[in-house]
Design a protein around this motif. Structure first.
Motif, short mmCIF file in Angstrom:
data_model
loop_
_atom_site.label_atom_id
_atom_site.label_comp_id
_atom_site.label_asym_id
_atom_site.label_seq_id
_atom_site.Cartn_x
_atom_site.Cartn_y
_atom_site.Cartn_z
N PRO A 185 0.83 -1.22 0.00
CA PRO A 185 0.00 0.00 0.00
C PRO A 185 0.85 1.26 0.00
CG PRO A 185 -0.03 -1.05 2.16
CD PRO A 185 0.65 -2.01 1.23
N THR A 186 0.29 2.35 -0.47
CA THR A 186 1.01 3.62 -0.58
C THR A 186 1.58 4.07 0.76
OG1 THR A 186 -0.46 4.28 -2.39
CG2 THR A 186 0.77 6.03 -1.29
N LYS A 187 0.86 3.85 1.84
CA LYS A 187 1.32 4.25 3.16
C LYS A 187 2.67 3.65 3.49
CE LYS A 187 0.19 3.78 8.07
NZ LYS A 187 -0.76 3.21 9.07
N LEU A 188 2.85 2.35 3.19
CA LEU A 188 4.11 1.69 3.50
C LEU A 188 5.24 2.13 2.57
CD1 LEU A 188 2.98 -1.96 4.37
CD2 LEU A 188 3.40 -0.03 5.90
N ILE A 189 4.90 2.44 1.33
CA ILE A 189 5.90 3.00 0.42
C ILE A 189 6.42 4.32 0.97
CG2 ILE A 189 6.27 3.99 -1.88
CD1 ILE A 189 6.20 0.97 -1.94
N GLU A 190 5.51 5.14 1.48
CA GLU A 190 5.91 6.42 2.05
C GLU A 190 6.80 6.24 3.27
OE1 GLU A 190 2.19 8.30 2.80
OE2 GLU A 190 1.87 8.92 0.71
N THR A 303 12.75 -3.29 10.43
CA THR A 303 12.10 -2.02 10.77
C THR A 303 10.81 -1.85 9.98
OG1 THR A 303 14.34 -1.13 11.03
CG2 THR A 303 12.51 0.45 11.01
N LEU A 304 10.86 -2.28 8.71
CA LEU A 304 9.69 -2.18 7.84
C LEU A 304 9.70 -3.32 6.84
CD1 LEU A 304 7.23 -0.48 6.86
CD2 LEU A 304 8.80 0.68 5.29
N GLY A 305 8.57 -4.00 6.76
CA GLY A 305 8.42 -5.06 5.77
C GLY A 305 7.47 -4.65 4.67
N LEU A 306 7.84 -4.99 3.44
CA LEU A 306 6.99 -4.68 2.29
C LEU A 306 6.71 -5.97 1.52
CD1 LEU A 306 8.73 -1.44 0.92
CD2 LEU A 306 6.74 -1.58 2.43
N HIS A 307 5.45 -6.36 1.49
CA HIS A 307 5.06 -7.56 0.75
C HIS A 307 4.72 -7.15 -0.68
CE1 HIS A 307 1.75 -10.75 -0.13
NE2 HIS A 307 2.92 -11.11 -0.65
N GLY A 308 5.58 -7.58 -1.62
CA GLY A 308 5.29 -7.20 -2.99
C GLY A 308 6.29 -7.77 -3.98
N HIS A 311 10.22 -6.09 -8.67
CA HIS A 311 10.31 -5.10 -9.76
C HIS A 311 9.35 -3.94 -9.52
CE1 HIS A 311 9.17 -3.38 -13.68
NE2 HIS A 311 10.46 -3.52 -13.97
N GLU A 312 8.10 -4.25 -9.24
CA GLU A 312 7.10 -3.20 -9.10
C GLU A 312 7.31 -2.38 -7.83
OE1 GLU A 312 4.91 -2.34 -11.39
OE2 GLU A 312 5.67 -3.93 -12.70
N THR A 313 7.68 -3.03 -6.75
CA THR A 313 7.86 -2.32 -5.47
C THR A 313 9.08 -1.41 -5.53
OG1 THR A 313 6.85 -4.18 -4.30
CG2 THR A 313 8.09 -2.61 -2.98
N VAL A 314 10.18 -1.91 -6.08
CA VAL A 314 11.38 -1.08 -6.20
C VAL A 314 11.13 0.07 -7.17
CG1 VAL A 314 13.80 -1.05 -6.93
CG2 VAL A 314 12.95 -2.94 -5.54
N ALA A 315 10.34 -0.18 -8.21
CA ALA A 315 10.00 0.90 -9.14
C ALA A 315 9.25 2.03 -8.43
CB ALA A 315 9.16 0.35 -10.29
N LEU A 316 8.38 1.67 -7.50
CA LEU A 316 7.66 2.68 -6.72
C LEU A 316 8.62 3.48 -5.83
CD1 LEU A 316 4.48 0.65 -5.68
CD2 LEU A 316 4.56 2.60 -7.26
N LEU A 317 9.57 2.79 -5.23
CA LEU A 317 10.57 3.49 -4.41
C LEU A 317 11.44 4.39 -5.27
CD1 LEU A 317 11.71 0.58 -2.04
CD2 LEU A 317 10.17 2.48 -1.49
N LEU A 318 11.81 3.90 -6.42
CA LEU A 318 12.63 4.68 -7.34
C LEU A 318 11.92 5.96 -7.76
CD1 LEU A 318 15.19 4.85 -9.14
CD2 LEU A 318 13.96 3.47 -10.83
N GLU A 319 10.63 5.85 -7.95
CA GLU A 319 9.82 6.99 -8.38
C GLU A 319 9.67 8.04 -7.28
OE1 GLU A 319 5.13 7.64 -9.54
OE2 GLU A 319 6.10 5.75 -10.08
N ASN A 320 9.71 7.59 -6.01
CA ASN A 320 9.39 8.51 -4.91
C ASN A 320 10.58 8.92 -4.05
OD1 ASN A 320 6.23 8.74 -4.70
ND2 ASN A 320 6.65 6.61 -5.24
#
Length: 579
Positions: A185-190, A303-308, A311-320
């Motif tokens: 979810p966007t919240k965890l990406i942030e 500290t933080l886990g991201l289920h995803g 490729h797509e999750t890292v792309a979101l991090l790269l974008e933000n």
């Protein structure tokens, strides 16, 4: 159409081309069905375990099932080790096993084994056929489960049902293959972006879950100035010519790879369940991203886990993520990695004329001459050390092996499976003499099917990796137990109908590798290598130093007491280190 023919029809529909196995009573209906068509080929291996390893290779390398088969109890049990390897590597494999007739099950009939219990741990699902009506439904469920969960599934076909008239044909359809993509979810990406923004030194530990995401991870590491340490399984994703890659960590790692994981104030773990907690930080902030949620926090607190999807999750991090300016941590480790690679090149220089030969020289020569899309089947043991430290798996190269299960004897049969699947590509098996002795009978299988696999056998007459394990534990190696009784492997290759060459001088290594590369037949390089070659981890703590030193003291004492074998072992280690 009987049930056996129906099973074969479903496999053909799913694109299966090979079944690896040994024929036997309960399988005879399937063998007969195979003879009536020309799409699926029955591959006669010498031992069922090797058939399972070959099927693992096909499941690992392709986008489809690997398939192996065996008859009732004893034959089915032989599959287990190869299937466990597929399970641990998360390769989709379907095992077909026969069973005694339904009428006598539960009576302790000849060769009867409760296969459901035996296979319960290794299989994600077992399709135990009790009637022709049920067969196609659960066969397809087994295929769907193996493909979508990347796991091992088993089909059990009793001998009497195998010959019965097929039913329920209306239920036969193409197996569903999921193409869904999971993202956090966007919240965890942030939250992840904030952790990255606050960190001064960031490191990335990337595993095999990054396959298909190489360019995205590389761009991400550039944006946040994070060095990339990779796991062994990811050596063919993040090769040693990539800009921000700083190598491996763990027992067979290098100093820069170790520091990139242990020294940052934020570690980002991508698609890895790296098991060696001694080589993971204890108090660092950790972000772990994985498609399998059960992996997150499995080895160290996160500290933080991201289920995803990586490729797509890292792309979101790269974008933000904001771009990091300070690149001093990255630059220092890149410099150290370049220096380490240079030292490895010196160790693998064919000007080093010690005999028996340094095994590193063979690994480097194969790395330099093999095709850009070559497949390397690495056997468990020191052959993995020489391959991972002295070879570069760049371009479209792939590696397969028993990296999680850690079983010997995977190299040669996995090479068979790979060559069957990709007849146009070079396939190299990198094996030790101990492992080769366990599976050498399959070299004649390669000859029978005209598979031009190239097998390099590191021949030093001992189980070298086990010796290293004993020394690291502070034990004096039991050289008698570690000894491998060998014979002339080149003569054996020729006896089988293949080709081979024995190499005893460093100056002949390059020519021998070129001969293997050019050969159209199965080829063995019998590499006579130094048994005293040492391999040390990237960091040696007080415990490791004490145990290793204690082992050497015990070896010296035994040598002074007249143990000739220990004296010769010490001499080889000294010669190998200082040459």
């Amino acid at each position: 159409m009987n049930v056996s023919e129906q099973l074969l029809h479903i496999l053909k529909q799913e694109g299966v081309q090979h079944i690896f196995g040994v024929a036997g009573d309960a399988l005879n209906p399937i063998i007969s069905a195979i003879a009536k068509q020309d799409t699926i080929e029955w591959i006669r291996v010498k031992h069922e375990e090797n058939g399972a390893y070959a099927a693992f290779a096909q499941g690992e390398l392709g986008n489809n099932l690997g398939v192996c088969a065996s008859t009732v109890g004893p034959g089915a049990l032989h599959l287990i080790n190869g299937l466990y390897n597929a399970k641990k590597e998360r390769s989709p494999v379907l095992a077909i096993t026969g069973q005694v007739p339904v009428a006598v099950q539960g009576t302790n009939f000849h060769q009867e084994v409760n296969l459901e219990k035996v296979f319960a741990d290794v299989c994600g699902y077992q399709a135990i056929i009790r009637s022709p009506e049920q067969a196609p439904k659960i066969i397809l469920k087994a295929i769907r489960t193996a493909l979508n969960d990347n796991c091992v599934c088993r089909i059990e076909l009793p001998a009497d049902i195998a010959m019965m008239e097929a039913e329920s044909e209306k239920y036969i359809h193409s197996a569903f293959r999921s193409e869904s993509i999971t993202t956090p979810p966007t919240k965890l990406i942030e939250e992840a972006v904030n952790l990255i923004a606050d960190a001064k030194k960031i490191g990335i530990l990337a595993g095999a879950g990054c396959r298909g995401a190489k360019e995205t991870v590389e761009a991400f590491s550039n944006r946040i100035n994070a060095p990339v340490t990779h796991t062994l399984r990811a050596s063919d994703i993040f090769d040693h010519s990539m800009e921000n890659v700083v190598g491996l960590t763990g027992l067979i790692g290098n100093p820069s790879g170790y520091k990139a994981v242990m020294e940052p104030d934020l570690l980002i773990m991508l698609g890895t369940d790296f098991p060696y907690t001694d080589f993971l930080p204890k108090e660092t902030n950790v972000i772990q991203i994985d498609i399998r949620p059960e992996n997150i926090g499995n080895r160290i607190p996160v500290t933080l886990g991201l289920h995803g999807d990586i490729h797509e999750t890292v792309a979101l991090l790269l974008e933000n993520c904001p771009e990091k300016e300070d690149c001093s941590f990255l630059d220092d480790l890149k410099k150290e990695f370049r220096e380490w690679k240079k030292s490895m090149e010196q160790k693998a220089d064919d000007e080093r004329e010690l005999e028996p030969i340094h095994p590193e020289i063979f690994a480097r020569s194969i790395s330099e001459q093999a095709a850009d899309d070559a497949i390397f089947a690495l056997d468990t043991g020191t052959s993995v050390i020489w391959s991972s430290n002295f070879m570069n798996f760049h371009s479209e190269r792939r590696i397969i092996g028993s990296f999680n299960h850690g079983s010997m004897a995977v190299g040669l049969p996995a090479a068979l499976g790979a060559q069957f699947q990709f007849p146009e590509r070079e396939v190299w098996a990198m094996v030790g003499d101990g492992a080769f002795n366990m599976t050498l009978h399959e070299f004649s299988t390669a000859v029978k099917y005209n598979l031009p696999i190239k097998v390099i056998v590191f021949k030093n007459d001992e189980l070298s990796f086990v010796k290293i394990e004993m020394e690291e534990a502070g034990l004096a190696p039991n050289l008698d137990a570690l000894h491998v009784d060998n014979f002339d492997f080149v003569a054996y290759a020729q006896l089988c109908g293949g080709e081979g060459i024995k190499v005893e001088h460093a100056r002949d290594v390059e020519k021998a590798v070129a001969m293997a590369k050019a050969s159209k037949k199965p080829f063995i390089i019998e590499a006579i290598v130094n048994s005293g070659e040492l391999s040390l981890p990237p960091r040696i703590g007080l415990t490791e130093a004490t145990d290793f030193g204690l082992s050497k003291v015990k070896e010296i004492i035994q040598s002074l007491g007249g143990n000739r074998e220990q004296w010769e072992n010490l001499k080889k280690e000294i010669e190998g280190y200082f040459d």
